[in-house]
Structures are given as C-alpha cells and as structure tokens.
Design a protein around this motif. Structure first.
Motif, PDB file in Angstrom:
ATOM      1  N   PRO A  75      96.625 -19.391  60.463  1.00 49.28           N
ATOM      2  CA  PRO A  75      97.080 -20.699  60.801  1.00 49.28           C
ATOM      3  C   PRO A  75      98.508 -20.438  60.532  1.00 49.28           C
ATOM      4  CG  PRO A  75      95.961 -20.635  58.592  1.00 49.28           C
ATOM      5  CD  PRO A  75      95.528 -19.125  59.115  1.00 49.28           C
TER       6      PRO A  75
ATOM      7  N   THR B  48      97.102 -22.116  65.451  1.00 49.12           N
ATOM      8  CA  THR B  48      96.502 -20.858  65.268  1.00 49.12           C
ATOM      9  C   THR B  48      97.261 -19.355  66.001  1.00 49.12           C
ATOM     10  OG1 THR B  48      94.517 -22.054  65.127  1.00 49.12           O
ATOM     11  CG2 THR B  48      94.299 -19.656  65.388  1.00 49.12           C
TER      12      THR B  48
ATOM     13  N   THR C 242      96.669 -15.772  67.267  1.00 47.66           N
ATOM     14  CA  THR C 242      95.704 -14.951  67.306  1.00 47.66           C
ATOM     15  C   THR C 242      96.068 -13.626  67.597  1.00 47.66           C
ATOM     16  OG1 THR C 242      93.881 -16.481  67.762  1.00 47.66           O
ATOM     17  CG2 THR C 242      93.270 -14.516  68.138  1.00 47.66           C
TER      18      THR C 242
ATOM     19  N   SER D 135      92.562 -14.282  63.485  1.00 48.36           N
ATOM     20  CA  SER D 135      93.336 -15.581  63.636  1.00 48.36           C
ATOM     21  C   SER D 135      93.890 -16.228  62.342  1.00 48.36           C
ATOM     22  CB  SER D 135      92.243 -16.729  64.265  1.00 48.36           C
ATOM     23  OG  SER D 135      92.199 -16.305  65.611  1.00 48.36           O
TER      24      SER D 135
END
Ligand SMILES: [Zn+2]
Ligand SMILES: [Zn+2]
Length: 265
Positions: A262, A4, A6, A260
């Motif tokens: 992926p 992830t 962010t 966030s």
C-alpha cells in the motif's frame, strides 16, 4: 488517496533464472527466486470518475506475461526510466491496451526523456514515424518527460539518477518512490525524496558492478533516505530470496514478483 504499488518484475536484465545457469538460485524451487524483468504498476481509484487508474513504469520484454498476471485491462500512462532493453522491449505489447485507450478517448501517453524517446522512435519506427501506416500499430503518444508530470491529478516527480555514466530517471509519487538501475544518486535528488515512506530501490548483488549499486550501497542509501519500508529490486541470481532476506533489517527486504504494497498518493 490510497493506492497499491505492485512489483511486476524484480529481476535484473537477464532475468532469474538466467539462461544456461545452474546455480542454486536459478534452480531454486522457491517461487520468490523467479524474477521477471523490472517493472512496477501503480493502481488507484479515482473517486470522481469511479474508475481505476493504472500507471506502469517500464515495459520490459516480460510485459505481456506481467500484464496477464496483474489482470490489466487498461493502462492510463507509462513512464520510462531509461532506454535499455530490459525496460523498453515490451512496449509493443501495449497494443491491445492502446486500442482500448484509443476507443476511450486517445492514445496511451508514454512519458520518456529525450534519449529514451530517440531509442523508442528508432526501434518502433513503424509505430511512431509520421509516415507509419501499419494499420494495427500501437496507439501511443510519446510525451516529453518534465520534472513534474500529472496523470489524472496524481503528480509523478522525476528523480534524476545515474546508471554508470548515463543519466536516468526515478519517480516519486505521493509517499513512494521507484528508483531502478541506480549506481549513484546526485546530492540534489535526496531533497526530492524527503518524506518517502515506501521506497523501491535497485540492488543487484554483493559484487561491485560499473552501473549498478551493490546491496550494501543500496542499504546505505535506504538508511539515509529513511523510508519506513524499502524494497530492493532489479536483483541478480547471486541473491537468493530467503537467504538474503535473513541478513537484512526488517524495514529493508528483497521484493519479489507479484508483491503489492500500500502507498498513499
Ligand atoms: Zn535494467
Ligand atoms: Zn544462476
């Protein structure tokens, strides 16, 4: 491996709201218009170790607040893009995290190029000087930035960029790249970006600036790089979140603090 990315901060050097400014964006009630100084966090799970791995790119003056929001309990490594205040002045707030790292085996590695290392050593001489004796100094280890750097088997590839006439660093990891404070992308760096699907790229405002790309320049690079999704960051108060995003294509939008996404490593 899934990870992830962010956005800890998506603002330009002065942050948004900008001090003493009463413009529409600085006084906006939309939380997306509140932007801390630029930084990202990459988090993944290392199955063999059964551990979360956390890498931060840049620790600006807002790092402490950002680490609290992201509930950071440890950091495995930090990469620096360049030695300007909005990217380095939160380094000392790594202290509590560095004590945890030290107890688990060693200092937090900070990957920095020669110019960034020199500035960090000067500002934080009480931390890095061989004579440093301050007992609760941060446990950090400056590591020379290589073209390819491994953190727990994940490769971070340096992407050479220009910020005005200063050479700075972007980073590629897996199918993602983070490139902030960019005013020019050397031709040879485009090859390092082949196959990037998630791109974080700086875009300051519409008006030209000597050391930052405009939104229009950044959009043109985004098209050329061809990521599935581009997120713009390092955004000044000239660009309102909603209003600007209405004008942008679906696959290239302004990011916001706390977003966030992926990525794959
Ligand atoms: Zn900056
Ligand atoms: Zn303003």
């Amino acid at each position: 491996m899934d990870a992830t990315l962010t956005f800890l901060g998506t603002g330009t050097s002065m942050g948004v709201p900008t001090l003493a400014c009463a413009c529409a964006v600085c006084t906006s009630t939309d939380p997306h218009d509140r932007r801390l100084r630029p930084s990202v966090l990459l988090r993944w799970r290392e199955p063999e170790a059964d551990e979360d791995r956390v890498v931060v790119i840049d620790t600006g003056p807002d790092f402490r607040a950002q680490a609290l929001s992201a509930k950071l309990t440890h950091v495995d490594a930090v990469f620096y893009t360049h030695p300007h205040a909005d990217h380095i002045l939160g380094m000392d707030d790594l202290r509590p995290l560095s004590f945890i790292a030290q107890r688990r085996g060693g200092p937090i590695p900070l990957y920095a190029d020669a110019q960034t290392t020199a500035v960090l050593e000067q500002i934080y001489s009480y931390t890095f000087s061989p004579q440093a004796t301050y007992p609760t100094r941060a446990r950090l280890e400056l590591k020379p930035l290589a073209d390819r750097n491994l953190v727990h088997d994940v490769e971070f590839v340096r992407i050479p960029l220009l910020h005005g006439d200063m050479p700075i660093n972007g980073y590629r990891f897996g199918n993602a790249a983070y490139m902030t404070d960019v005013s020019a992308i050397p031709e040879s760096s485009f090859a390092l970006l082949e196959g990037v699907e998630v791109l974080a790229l700086s875009a300051l405002r519409h008006q030209p600036h000597p050391s930052h790309a405009t939104l229009e320049q950044a959009l043109a690079w985004a098209r050329r790089i061809g990521a599935k999704q581009t997120w713009f960051t390092h955004i000044a108060h000239e660009l309102g979140h909603e209003e600007t995003n209405r004008t942008l294509p679906e696959n290239a939008k302004l990011a916001y603090d706390g977003l966030s996404v992926p990525v794959r490593l």
